[in-house]
Design an enzyme around this catalytic site. Structure first.
Site, PDB file in Angstrom:
ATOM      1  N   GLU A   1       0.842  -1.189   0.000  1.00  0.00           N
ATOM      2  CA  GLU A   1       0.000   0.000   0.000  1.00  0.00           C
ATOM      3  C   GLU A   1       0.877   1.238   0.000  1.00  0.00           C
ATOM      4  OE1 GLU A   1      -3.590   0.091   2.459  1.00  0.00           O
ATOM      5  OE2 GLU A   1      -2.945  -1.878   3.197  1.00  0.00           O
ATOM      6  N   GLY A   2       0.571   2.166  -0.896  1.00  0.00           N
ATOM      7  CA  GLY A   2       1.281   3.431  -0.950  1.00  0.00           C
ATOM      8  C   GLY A   2       0.303   4.579  -0.747  1.00  0.00           C
ATOM      9  N   GLY A   3       0.810   5.771  -0.811  1.00  0.00           N
ATOM     10  CA  GLY A   3      -0.020   6.945  -0.585  1.00  0.00           C
ATOM     11  C   GLY A   3      -1.092   7.153  -1.641  1.00  0.00           C
ATOM     12  N   MET A   4      -0.772   6.821  -2.901  1.00  0.00           N
ATOM     13  CA  MET A   4      -1.721   7.049  -3.986  1.00  0.00           C
ATOM     14  C   MET A   4      -2.381   5.785  -4.505  1.00  0.00           C
ATOM     15  SD  MET A   4      -0.054   9.947  -6.443  1.00  0.00           S
ATOM     16  CE  MET A   4      -1.330   9.630  -7.633  1.00  0.00           C
ATOM     17  N   ALA A   5      -1.762   4.630  -4.268  1.00  0.00           N
ATOM     18  CA  ALA A   5      -2.262   3.410  -4.896  1.00  0.00           C
ATOM     19  C   ALA A   5      -1.986   2.195  -4.020  1.00  0.00           C
ATOM     20  CB  ALA A   5      -1.598   3.225  -6.263  1.00  0.00           C
TER      21      ALA A   5
ATOM     22  N   VAL B   1      -1.022  -1.996  -4.513  1.00  0.00           N
ATOM     23  CA  VAL B   1      -0.541  -2.995  -5.469  1.00  0.00           C
ATOM     24  C   VAL B   1      -1.030  -4.368  -5.012  1.00  0.00           C
ATOM     25  CG1 VAL B   1       1.473  -4.071  -6.546  1.00  0.00           C
ATOM     26  CG2 VAL B   1       1.482  -1.606  -6.030  1.00  0.00           C
TER      27      VAL B   1
ATOM     28  N   LYS C   1      -1.486  -2.358 -10.076  1.00  0.00           N
ATOM     29  CA  LYS C   1      -1.444  -1.148  -9.249  1.00  0.00           C
ATOM     30  C   LYS C   1      -2.741  -0.391  -9.472  1.00  0.00           C
ATOM     31  CE  LYS C   1       1.562   2.634  -7.915  1.00  0.00           C
ATOM     32  NZ  LYS C   1       2.925   3.201  -8.068  1.00  0.00           N
TER      33      LYS C   1
ATOM     34  N   ASP D   1      11.790   9.741  -6.712  1.00  0.00           N
ATOM     35  CA  ASP D   1      11.405   9.050  -5.482  1.00  0.00           C
ATOM     36  C   ASP D   1      12.240   7.783  -5.312  1.00  0.00           C
ATOM     37  OD1 ASP D   1      10.030   8.747  -3.085  1.00  0.00           O
ATOM     38  OD2 ASP D   1       8.333   7.726  -4.005  1.00  0.00           O
TER      39      ASP D   1
END
Length: 180
Positions: A24-28, A30, A45, A138
Protein backbone atom coordinates in the site's frame (compact mmCIF):
# COMPACT_ATOMS: atom_id res chain seq x y z
CA UNK A 1 -9.11 6.46 7.29
CA UNK A 2 -7.67 3.57 5.25
CA UNK A 3 -9.16 2.87 1.85
CA UNK A 4 -11.32 -0.18 1.30
CA UNK A 5 -9.21 -2.90 -0.29
CA UNK A 6 -10.24 -4.98 -3.25
CA UNK A 7 -11.34 -8.41 -2.08
CA UNK A 8 -9.51 -11.53 -3.32
CA UNK A 9 -11.35 -13.10 -6.24
CA UNK A 10 -12.50 -9.73 -7.61
CA UNK A 11 -12.06 -9.39 -11.37
CA UNK A 12 -10.62 -6.27 -13.03
CA UNK A 13 -11.00 -5.64 -16.73
CA UNK A 14 -12.52 -9.06 -17.24
CA UNK A 15 -9.14 -10.80 -17.13
CA UNK A 16 -7.27 -10.01 -13.91
CA UNK A 17 -8.34 -11.91 -10.79
CA UNK A 18 -7.13 -10.21 -7.60
CA UNK A 19 -5.37 -12.68 -5.27
CA UNK A 20 -3.94 -10.54 -2.46
CA UNK A 21 -2.73 -7.10 -1.43
CA UNK A 22 1.05 -6.80 -1.78
CA UNK A 23 1.84 -3.17 -0.95
CA UNK A 24 0.00 0.00 0.00
CA UNK A 25 1.28 3.43 -0.95
CA UNK A 26 -0.02 6.95 -0.59
CA UNK A 27 -1.72 7.05 -3.99
CA UNK A 28 -2.26 3.41 -4.90
CA UNK A 29 -2.45 -0.19 -3.74
CA UNK A 30 -0.54 -2.99 -5.47
CA UNK A 31 -2.14 -6.42 -5.69
CA UNK A 32 -0.87 -9.78 -6.83
CA UNK A 33 -3.34 -10.95 -9.46
CA UNK A 34 -3.75 -13.67 -12.03
CA UNK A 35 -3.76 -12.72 -15.71
CA UNK A 36 -6.28 -15.29 -16.94
CA UNK A 37 -5.56 -14.69 -20.63
CA UNK A 38 -1.84 -15.48 -20.31
CA UNK A 39 -2.04 -17.78 -17.27
CA UNK A 40 0.55 -15.82 -15.25
CA UNK A 41 0.86 -13.89 -12.01
CA UNK A 42 0.99 -10.11 -12.40
CA UNK A 43 1.08 -7.06 -10.17
CA UNK A 44 -1.87 -4.69 -10.55
CA UNK A 45 -1.44 -1.15 -9.25
CA UNK A 46 -4.83 0.44 -8.47
CA UNK A 47 -5.34 4.14 -7.81
CA UNK A 48 -7.00 4.70 -4.44
CA UNK A 49 -10.65 5.56 -5.23
CA UNK A 50 -10.70 8.44 -2.75
CA UNK A 51 -7.99 10.15 -4.83
CA UNK A 52 -9.76 9.67 -8.15
CA UNK A 53 -11.78 12.87 -7.69
CA UNK A 54 -8.66 14.96 -6.98
CA UNK A 55 -5.28 15.41 -8.68
CA UNK A 56 -4.60 11.70 -8.30
CA UNK A 57 -6.11 10.69 -11.64
CA UNK A 58 -3.92 13.01 -13.71
CA UNK A 59 -0.79 12.03 -11.80
CA UNK A 60 -1.65 8.32 -12.08
CA UNK A 61 -2.28 8.60 -15.83
CA UNK A 62 1.06 10.39 -16.15
CA UNK A 63 2.73 7.53 -14.24
CA UNK A 64 1.21 5.01 -16.63
CA UNK A 65 2.36 6.96 -19.72
CA UNK A 66 5.89 7.44 -18.38
CA UNK A 67 6.35 3.83 -17.28
CA UNK A 68 4.80 2.43 -20.47
CA UNK A 69 7.31 4.34 -22.60
CA UNK A 70 10.41 3.24 -20.71
CA UNK A 71 11.91 -0.06 -21.80
CA UNK A 72 14.99 -1.23 -19.97
CA UNK A 73 16.10 -4.49 -18.29
CA UNK A 74 16.12 -2.82 -14.84
CA UNK A 75 12.87 -0.86 -15.11
CA UNK A 76 9.57 -2.49 -14.21
CA UNK A 77 7.56 -2.56 -17.47
CA UNK A 78 3.85 -1.89 -17.96
CA UNK A 79 1.89 -4.78 -19.57
CA UNK A 80 -1.57 -3.21 -19.65
CA UNK A 81 -3.76 -0.51 -18.11
CA UNK A 82 -7.43 0.21 -17.86
CA UNK A 83 -10.43 1.15 -15.82
CA UNK A 84 -12.87 -1.30 -14.24
CA UNK A 85 -15.68 -0.77 -11.76
CA UNK A 86 -14.57 2.86 -11.42
CA UNK A 87 -11.01 1.82 -10.56
CA UNK A 88 -8.04 3.03 -12.60
CA UNK A 89 -5.21 0.47 -12.76
CA UNK A 90 -2.14 -0.70 -14.58
CA UNK A 91 -0.53 -4.12 -14.82
CA UNK A 92 3.14 -5.05 -14.40
CA UNK A 93 5.09 -8.29 -14.02
CA UNK A 94 4.85 -9.82 -10.56
CA UNK A 95 8.20 -10.42 -8.86
CA UNK A 96 8.18 -12.79 -5.90
CA UNK A 97 11.43 -11.32 -4.57
CA UNK A 98 11.70 -8.60 -1.97
CA UNK A 99 12.29 -4.87 -2.03
CA UNK A 100 15.65 -3.44 -1.03
CA UNK A 101 13.86 -2.02 2.05
CA UNK A 102 12.69 -5.51 3.05
CA UNK A 103 16.17 -6.96 2.52
CA UNK A 104 17.78 -4.21 4.59
CA UNK A 105 15.24 -4.77 7.36
CA UNK A 106 15.90 -8.50 7.26
CA UNK A 107 19.72 -8.44 7.04
CA UNK A 108 20.63 -5.09 8.56
CA UNK A 109 23.42 -4.48 6.09
CA UNK A 110 24.58 -5.77 2.74
CA UNK A 111 27.98 -6.86 1.52
CA UNK A 112 29.93 -4.32 -0.53
CA UNK A 113 29.54 -6.62 -3.55
CA UNK A 114 25.74 -6.65 -3.17
CA UNK A 115 25.64 -2.87 -2.81
CA UNK A 116 27.72 -2.37 -5.97
CA UNK A 117 25.55 -4.82 -7.93
CA UNK A 118 22.28 -3.18 -6.84
CA UNK A 119 23.60 0.33 -7.45
CA UNK A 120 24.88 -0.65 -10.90
CA UNK A 121 21.40 -1.86 -11.92
CA UNK A 122 19.58 1.14 -10.41
CA UNK A 123 21.99 3.68 -11.89
CA UNK A 124 21.78 1.98 -15.29
CA UNK A 125 17.97 2.22 -15.13
CA UNK A 126 18.09 5.86 -13.99
CA UNK A 127 20.56 6.70 -16.77
CA UNK A 128 18.15 5.24 -19.33
CA UNK A 129 15.20 7.16 -17.85
CA UNK A 130 17.23 10.39 -17.93
CA UNK A 131 18.19 9.76 -21.57
CA UNK A 132 14.43 9.55 -22.26
CA UNK A 133 13.87 12.86 -20.46
CA UNK A 134 12.39 11.40 -17.26
CA UNK A 135 13.39 12.11 -13.65
CA UNK A 136 12.26 9.47 -11.14
CA UNK A 137 12.21 11.76 -8.04
CA UNK A 138 11.40 9.05 -5.48
CA UNK A 139 14.46 6.80 -5.29
CA UNK A 140 14.25 4.83 -2.06
CA UNK A 141 14.84 1.22 -0.98
CA UNK A 142 11.10 0.40 -1.15
CA UNK A 143 11.10 1.26 -4.89
CA UNK A 144 13.97 -1.10 -5.71
CA UNK A 145 12.76 -4.67 -6.25
CA UNK A 146 15.27 -7.49 -5.96
CA UNK A 147 14.85 -10.56 -8.12
CA UNK A 148 17.69 -13.04 -8.01
CA UNK A 149 20.93 -11.15 -8.62
CA UNK A 150 19.23 -8.17 -10.26
CA UNK A 151 17.50 -5.00 -9.15
CA UNK A 152 14.42 -3.49 -10.81
CA UNK A 153 13.46 0.15 -10.36
CA UNK A 154 9.73 0.68 -9.82
CA UNK A 155 7.20 3.39 -9.06
CA UNK A 156 7.34 6.36 -11.38
CA UNK A 157 4.36 7.89 -9.56
CA UNK A 158 5.99 11.25 -9.07
CA UNK A 159 8.34 11.19 -12.04
CA UNK A 160 8.58 14.29 -14.15
CA UNK A 161 9.05 14.36 -17.86
CA UNK A 162 11.71 17.00 -18.39
CA UNK A 163 10.10 18.36 -21.53
CA UNK A 164 6.81 18.79 -19.63
CA UNK A 165 8.41 20.34 -16.55
CA UNK A 166 8.56 23.85 -17.98
CA UNK A 167 5.07 23.67 -19.45
CA UNK A 168 3.01 21.79 -16.87
CA UNK A 169 2.69 23.37 -13.45
CA UNK A 170 -0.50 21.65 -12.37
CA UNK A 171 1.17 18.28 -11.64
CA UNK A 172 3.78 19.63 -9.23
CA UNK A 173 3.95 23.13 -7.84
CA UNK A 174 6.92 25.03 -6.50
CA UNK A 175 7.26 24.45 -2.78
CA UNK A 176 5.09 21.30 -2.86
CA UNK A 177 6.51 18.31 -1.02
CA UNK A 178 6.18 15.06 -2.95
CA UNK A 179 7.66 11.63 -2.47
CA UNK A 180 9.27 10.34 0.68
Amino acid sequence: MPAKKIEPGTMLGGRYRIDRCVREGGMAVVYQARDLRHDRDVAVKVLRPELASTVGVDRFLQEIRIAANLTHPHLLPVHDSGQSKGLLYYVMPYYAGESLRERLNRLGELSPESVVSILRDVLDALGHAHEQGVLHRDIKPANVLLQGRHAMLADFGIAKALCDAAVSSEMTQAGAVIGT
